[in-house]
Design a protein around this motif. Structure first.
Motif, mmCIF file in Angstrom:
data_model
loop_
_atom_site.group_PDB
_atom_site.id
_atom_site.type_symbol
_atom_site.label_atom_id
_atom_site.label_comp_id
_atom_site.label_asym_id
_atom_site.label_seq_id
_atom_site.Cartn_x
_atom_site.Cartn_y
_atom_site.Cartn_z
ATOM 1 N N LYS A 266 0.836 -1.204 0.000
ATOM 2 C CA LYS A 266 0.000 0.000 0.000
ATOM 3 C C LYS A 266 0.877 1.262 0.000
ATOM 4 C CE LYS A 266 -4.104 1.750 2.303
ATOM 5 N NZ LYS A 266 -4.867 1.733 3.546
ATOM 6 N N GLY A 267 1.927 1.173 0.829
ATOM 7 C CA GLY A 267 2.866 2.299 0.907
ATOM 8 C C GLY A 267 3.562 2.533 -0.428
ATOM 9 N N LEU A 268 3.972 1.421 -1.076
ATOM 10 C CA LEU A 268 4.632 1.532 -2.396
ATOM 11 C C LEU A 268 3.706 2.187 -3.412
ATOM 12 C CD1 LEU A 268 6.526 -1.879 -2.840
ATOM 13 C CD2 LEU A 268 7.531 0.403 -2.875
ATOM 14 N N LEU A 269 2.433 1.762 -3.338
ATOM 15 C CA LEU A 269 1.448 2.276 -4.297
ATOM 16 C C LEU A 269 1.174 3.764 -4.070
ATOM 17 C CD1 LEU A 269 -0.350 1.228 -6.636
ATOM 18 C CD2 LEU A 269 -2.202 1.055 -4.978
ATOM 19 N N THR A 270 0.994 4.129 -2.797
ATOM 20 C CA THR A 270 0.660 5.548 -2.517
ATOM 21 C C THR A 270 1.855 6.460 -2.771
ATOM 22 O OG1 THR A 270 1.105 5.101 -0.195
ATOM 23 C CG2 THR A 270 -1.210 5.165 -0.857
ATOM 24 N N ASP A 271 3.074 5.907 -2.624
ATOM 25 C CA ASP A 271 4.265 6.731 -2.866
ATOM 26 C C ASP A 271 4.660 6.775 -4.349
ATOM 27 O OD1 ASP A 271 4.420 7.330 -0.273
ATOM 28 O OD2 ASP A 271 6.080 5.990 0.223
ATOM 29 N N MET B 105 -2.666 10.701 -10.297
ATOM 30 C CA MET B 105 -4.104 10.779 -10.046
ATOM 31 C C MET B 105 -4.446 11.873 -9.026
ATOM 32 S SD MET B 105 -5.026 8.537 -12.043
ATOM 33 C CE MET B 105 -3.971 7.500 -13.009
ATOM 34 N N ALA B 106 -3.439 12.312 -8.296
ATOM 35 C CA ALA B 106 -3.683 13.306 -7.249
ATOM 36 C C ALA B 106 -3.841 14.693 -7.872
ATOM 37 C CB ALA B 106 -2.529 13.292 -6.260
ATOM 38 N N LYS B 107 -4.162 15.662 -6.993
ATOM 39 C CA LYS B 107 -4.382 17.041 -7.465
ATOM 40 C C LYS B 107 -3.132 17.581 -8.188
ATOM 41 C CE LYS B 107 -5.504 21.608 -5.842
ATOM 42 N NZ LYS B 107 -5.247 22.500 -4.730
#
Lengths: 410, 119
Positions: A8-13, A20-22
């Motif tokens: 999850k950490g790898l994906l969010t980082d 996909m973020a602002k």
């Protein structure tokens, strides 16, 4: 080990999450632009030596740096925040290359050469070593066409200033696109408006690559068929001594007139002296090949690195691209009009088509004069005649840059 | 005295007025012309010195040169103009020289009417 948490950490980082973020969409657009530029450089061969480097720098910076990663961008290749601090008089890192070296990434360190004006000057040295100023020495009147072809620089400067969207320094940097001289544009912009460097470098090199498309319609519109058919007589032969004296004379007179031109004119003429003096073949060879290639790589990739999405995608960039085209077109017009004037004064001895070559862009603009001339008379060889205004344009754009630097430089 | 022509606090960091921008543009264009005119004058002067020297050297060499022998006289001049079809000047000159060499005749005794590239 918490496998789910790690994944999850790898994906969010990851950069994918950041896209996909602002603000991530801006990086995505820049990645697409970088791919288009790579296509133009590789497939269409538009100024490939620089465009491929610039496009890849643009790609690298936009896949590795996101607005959302302000607080965690230690691994980034390029740190826009460090350069913002570098330019902020209230920051402890103001004008501190040490801070950049200590905290910057690979592209930050390479960018120091752009910011300090090192790369454009070294490229000018290479250009000097590759240029034969013989056609200019044998027909010094070419200098007038080189001067006239700076018309676009000052018209675009005026237009940018009058638009109200740009400061004087920014307008000066935009105007210099009309000089059709990449190193000069980068040199001046890195000094006056580093925030516009990416847009100006891309506009300058793109238009230089598009010279064979931009100039011929203007050349046809402003000249008559009779003028286009004029066959010019071979100019006198230039002695070796004259060629050796030329860079020394130009350095003395131009730098004394406008000391702010010293870095560009000095390097251009030093490179030419290496070529002509006959006792520094090794140095001339190194400057023309090894040094030029190395600097071209560093310059391209680090200029490309300044095209971070959130900085590049705005109204200013669109205006710069539009004004750059105006600058190129009017520079061509200026050169052609003086070419016509000289044709009239010499009673038809000068083909006005060579005037358009006054826009620098060595030797592309001279080749365009040759091609347009041959279209109307297959036995008309204008290339060497057009090289005179062409190299005069290099000196002219350096003087224009020196003037603008003197007026707006801090 | 400031080394800058204009104060950057007035102009560099803010938008220029139309009048100031126009004036700066015109002044800049004039400066480019002045710089290159100065260079033009210097190049014209140095060029004429070199041309004069070259003429002098040629004049000094000419009397010492042997008079051309009668048999070296060239044949009566060329006639008409050659028509070239898709052949550059350089190639045409080379072709004419080769033909003259093969025929063992001086080039100016031959008449070439046209050279055409066979495609």
């Amino acid at each position: 080990m918490d496998i789910i948490g790690t994944l999850k950490g790898l994906l969010t980082d990851s950069g994918f999450a950041a896209l996909m973020a602002k603000g991530g969409w801006q990086n995505l657009i820049m990645i697409i632009i970088a791919c288009v530029l790579l296509y133009l450089g590789i497939k269409k061969q538009f100024e490939p030596l620089l465009l491929v480097g610039i496009a890849f720098g643009c790609l690298l910076v936009n896949v590795s740096w996101f607005v959302t990663s302000f607080n965690d961008n230690a691994d980034a290749l390029f740190h826009q925040d460090l350069w913002d601090a570098f330019l902020d008089p209230n920051s402890p890192a103001y004008h501190s290359y040490g801070t950049i070296m200590a905290n910057g990434g690979l592209l930050d360190i390479l960018y120091i050469g752009v910011k300090s004006g090192l790369y454009p000057c070294l490229i000018f040295m290479g250009v000097g070593a590759m240029t034969d100023f013989g056609p200019l020495i044998s027909r010094p009147s070419s200098l007038i066409m080189g001067a006239a072809a700076q018309l676009g620089v000052f018209l675009a400067f005026f237009g940018a200033s009058a638009s109200g969207f740009f400061s004087g320094a920014q307008a000066a940097s935009i105007g210099i696109i009309g000089g059709a001289d990449g190193p000069t544009a980068i040199f001046l912009t890195s000094k006056l408006a580093p925030e516009l460097l990416g847009a100006i470098a891309i506009a300058a090199y793109s238009y230089m690559a598009l010279i064979p498309l931009i100039q011929p319609p203007i050349m046809k519109a402003l000249t008559t068929k009779k003028e286009r058919n004029i066959v010019m007589k071979q100019a006198r032969e230039v002695s070796k001594t004259e060629k050796i004296l030329f860079p020394i004379i130009v350095t003395i007179f131009v730098v004394l007139l406008l000391p702010s031109t010293a870095p560009l004119i000095g390097c251009l003429m030093l490179g030419n002296l290496f070529r002509e003096c006959g006792v520094t073949e090794r140095l001339s060879d190194t400057v023309q090949n090894a040094l030029m290639n190395i600097v071209t790589i560093f310059l391209g990739i680090s200029v490309g690195a300044t095209t971070i999405g959130y900085r590049f995608l705005d109204l200013q960039t669109l205006l710069i691209i539009g004004l750059g085209l105006v600058a190129f077109a009017f520079s061509t017009v200026g050169g052609l009009l003086v070419g016509k004037l000289m044709c009239w004064i010499t009673k038809g001895k000068i083909n006005p088509l060579i005037g358009s070559a006054g826009v620098s862009a060595v030797p592309m603009a001279a080749r365009v004069s040759q091609d347009v001339g041959r279209k109307y008379n297959k036995n008309n060889y204008l290339l060497m005649h057009a090289m005179g205004p062409n190299v005069a344009g290099v000196i002219g754009s350096a003087i224009a840059a020196g003037f603008l630097l003197k007026v707006f430089g801090g | 005295m400031s080394h800058l022509l204009l104060d950057p606090n007035d102009f560099g960091l803010s938008s220029l007025g139309v009048g100031d921008a126009g004036l700066t543009g015109v002044l800049g264009y004039i400066v480019v012309f002045v710089g290159l005119f100065l260079l033009l004058a210097v190049l014209c002067i140095s060029g004429s010195i070199f041309k004069f020297k070259a003429k002098k050297a040629l004049a000094a060499v000419s009397p010492a040169a042997p008079a051309p022998a009668a048999e070296e006289k060239t044949a009566p001049g060329s006639a008409g103009e050659i028509k070239l079809f898709d052949v550059p000047d350089k190639d045409a000159a080379m072709i004419m020289a080769i033909v003259a060499d093969k025929l063992q005749k001086p080039l100016n005794e031959l008449r070439f009417i046209s050279i055409k590239e066979v495609k």
